[in-house]
Write a protein that holds these residues in place. Structure first.
Motif, PDB file in Angstrom:
ATOM      1  N   LYS A  99      40.024  15.680  79.367  1.00  0.00           N
ATOM      2  CA  LYS A  99      39.968  14.225  79.601  1.00  0.00           C
ATOM      3  C   LYS A  99      41.264  13.556  79.145  1.00  0.00           C
ATOM      4  O   LYS A  99      41.791  12.683  79.827  1.00  0.00           O
ATOM      5  N   GLN A 101      44.212  14.995  78.807  1.00  0.00           N
ATOM      6  CA  GLN A 101      45.303  15.417  79.686  1.00  0.00           C
ATOM      7  C   GLN A 101      45.274  14.641  80.993  1.00  0.00           C
ATOM      8  O   GLN A 101      46.316  14.308  81.544  1.00  0.00           O
ATOM      9  N   ALA A 102      44.072  14.320  81.482  1.00  0.00           N
ATOM     10  CA  ALA A 102      43.972  13.498  82.689  1.00  0.00           C
ATOM     11  C   ALA A 102      44.515  12.099  82.434  1.00  0.00           C
ATOM     12  O   ALA A 102      45.161  11.502  83.297  1.00  0.00           O
ATOM     13  N   ILE A 103      44.269  11.578  81.240  1.00  0.00           N
ATOM     14  CA  ILE A 103      44.808  10.259  80.879  1.00  0.00           C
ATOM     15  C   ILE A 103      46.323  10.326  80.758  1.00  0.00           C
ATOM     16  O   ILE A 103      47.037   9.409  81.157  1.00  0.00           O
ATOM     17  N   THR A 105      48.362  12.110  82.450  1.00  0.00           N
ATOM     18  CA  THR A 105      49.018  12.154  83.767  1.00  0.00           C
ATOM     19  C   THR A 105      49.210  10.755  84.346  1.00  0.00           C
ATOM     20  O   THR A 105      50.031  10.572  85.235  1.00  0.00           O
ATOM     21  N   THR A 106      48.453   9.770  83.839  1.00  0.00           N
ATOM     22  CA  THR A 106      48.627   8.397  84.320  1.00  0.00           C
ATOM     23  C   THR A 106      49.789   7.704  83.632  1.00  0.00           C
ATOM     24  O   THR A 106      50.086   6.559  83.931  1.00  0.00           O
ATOM     25  N   GLY A 107      50.442   8.390  82.681  1.00  0.00           N
ATOM     26  CA  GLY A 107      51.608   7.820  82.019  1.00  0.00           C
ATOM     27  C   GLY A 107      51.311   7.220  80.664  1.00  0.00           C
ATOM     28  O   GLY A 107      52.161   6.559  80.079  1.00  0.00           O
ATOM     29  N   TYR A 108      50.118   7.431  80.125  1.00  0.00           N
ATOM     30  CA  TYR A 108      49.784   6.875  78.812  1.00  0.00           C
ATOM     31  C   TYR A 108      50.467   7.708  77.738  1.00  0.00           C
ATOM     32  O   TYR A 108      50.284   8.917  77.657  1.00  0.00           O
ATOM     33  N   SER A 109      51.289   7.073  76.911  1.00  0.00           N
ATOM     34  CA  SER A 109      52.000   7.802  75.850  1.00  0.00           C
ATOM     35  C   SER A 109      51.893   7.093  74.508  1.00  0.00           C
ATOM     36  O   SER A 109      52.656   7.376  73.602  1.00  0.00           O
TER      37      SER A 109
END
Length: 150
Positions: A99, A101-103, A105-109
């Motif tokens: 979950k 890792q999926a977040i 991929t949206t660019g959340y850092s």
């Protein structure tokens, strides 16, 4: 406002609803409107802080100062029974890495916050933090309450 006072009606001296043409008063009475708006404002001011956190957790207290945040952070919560929540959704511990890792991929850092109840076991909290780190997030913060000064 715009009412006529003439006596040219057909019904003699009697002025009823049908006898004379009265102008409609189209003024808005603002006082009840303001009262309703103020009551709604008070209700939302009281209710808004109660709606921010969905998982009831008894957080530990520390002397650290509160941090300011510009956007909605991601929180992983652990309740006293050891159940894990991503935001407000319960997930099994095996799904924490996919979950997050999926977040990612949206660019959340940004920082991920871990909220753990004081009755939660240390081992489960450390397993959750290890899985967050395995998902590629290195900036992990623990959420606590400020100690009350007696």
């Amino acid at each position: 406002m715009g009412m006529s006072v003439g006596s040219g009606s057909k019904g003699g001296g009697r002025r009823g609803r049908r006898g004379g043409k009265k102008a409609l008063v189209s003024d808005i009475n603002v006082t009840p409107f303001v009262d309703v708006v103020l009551v709604l404002l008070i209700i939302f001011m009281v209710a808004a802080p109660m709606m921010t956190v969905g998982v009831p957790i008894d957080l530990p207290q520390t002397q650290a100062q509160a941090m300011s945040s510009e956007n909605q952070p991601i929180t992983v919560s652990v309740n006293p029974e050891g159940e894990i929540y991503l935001q407000e959704t319960a997930i099994p511990i095996e799904e924490v890495v996919p979950k997050l890792q999926a977040i990612a991929t949206t660019g959340y850092s940004e920082r991920i916050f871990v909220r753990a109840d004081t009755a939660a076991t240390y081992g489960i909290v450390m397993q959750v933090m290890a899985r967050i780190s395995a998902a590629g997030f290195t900036n992990i913060g623990l959420v606590t309450l400020q100690e009350q000064q007696n």
